[in-house]
Design an enzyme around this catalytic site. Structure first.
Site, PDB file in Angstrom:
ATOM      1  N   CYS A 181       9.535  -5.887 -21.383  1.00 38.32           N
ATOM      2  CA  CYS A 181       8.092  -6.226 -21.812  1.00 38.32           C
ATOM      3  C   CYS A 181       7.806  -7.737 -21.982  1.00 38.32           C
ATOM      4  O   CYS A 181       8.971  -8.372 -21.875  1.00 38.32           O
ATOM      5  CB  CYS A 181       7.777  -5.385 -23.137  1.00 38.32           C
ATOM      6  SG  CYS A 181       5.864  -5.339 -23.249  1.00 38.32           S
ATOM      7  N   CYS A 231       4.775  -3.214 -19.041  1.00 38.60           N
ATOM      8  CA  CYS A 231       3.738  -4.156 -18.930  1.00 38.60           C
ATOM      9  C   CYS A 231       3.688  -5.017 -17.659  1.00 38.60           C
ATOM     10  O   CYS A 231       4.540  -5.156 -17.245  1.00 38.60           O
ATOM     11  CB  CYS A 231       3.311  -5.155 -20.075  1.00 38.60           C
ATOM     12  SG  CYS A 231       4.491  -6.328 -20.312  1.00 38.60           S
ATOM     13  N   CYS A 236       9.481 -11.115 -14.532  1.00 39.86           N
ATOM     14  CA  CYS A 236      10.854 -10.579 -14.646  1.00 39.86           C
ATOM     15  C   CYS A 236      12.022 -11.359 -13.875  1.00 39.86           C
ATOM     16  O   CYS A 236      11.421 -11.737 -12.645  1.00 39.86           O
ATOM     17  CB  CYS A 236      11.138  -9.303 -14.373  1.00 39.86           C
ATOM     18  SG  CYS A 236      12.727  -8.714 -14.626  1.00 39.86           S
TER      19      CYS A 236
END
Length: 136
Positions: A8, A80, A87
């Site tokens: 997240c 999310c 990422c």
């Protein structure tokens, strides 16, 4: 044993809730890690909403995803959109999954309304995690 990473933005709320439920439902079937693209500390309201469902995440820590770059994950779950977009790339065979859960920490309302929003999102994440573990 499968290795699961839940990711997240700040590893403070949604990923912590998912971490708790994945550990609960997977038992010894998987090692579960949670992290954020940033670290914001574990949200006290996330701890409280999980305690209401009998799961203790009070000893969890907020971790940065880069701490786990050398782990060969089987599954990476982003919870999310921000985390999915930010990422970092891992050279891994991990299957990637995504579900953009609402952020109860950003909810604006009375204390009772906020508690209800945390519980609502908790139940969404609980259902997702239960279904996920049944499929691995």
């Amino acid at each position: 044993m499968k290795k699961i990473l839940v990711l997240c933005t700040g590893n403070s709320c949604r990923s912590q809730i998912a971490d708790g439920y994945l550990k609960y439902f997977a038992g010894d079937k998987a090692e579960v890690y949670s992290a954020g693209v940033e670290t914001h500390g574990v949200n006290p309201k996330a701890i409280a909403t999980m305690a209401e469902d009998g799961i203790d995440i009070s000893k969890n820590t907020s971790n940065n995803v880069l701490e786990y770059e050398n782990i060969d994950f089987d599954y990476v779950i982003t919870v999310c959109d921000n985390a999915r977009e930010r990422c970092p790339f891992f050279p891994t065979k991990a299957e990637k999954f995504h579900y953009n859960f609402p952020d109860p920490a950003k909810f604006v309302g009375t204390e009772e309304e906020t508690k209800a929003e945390f519980a609502r999102v908790r139940e969404m994440i609980k259902t997702y995690c239960k279904d996920f573990v049944e499929k691995i």
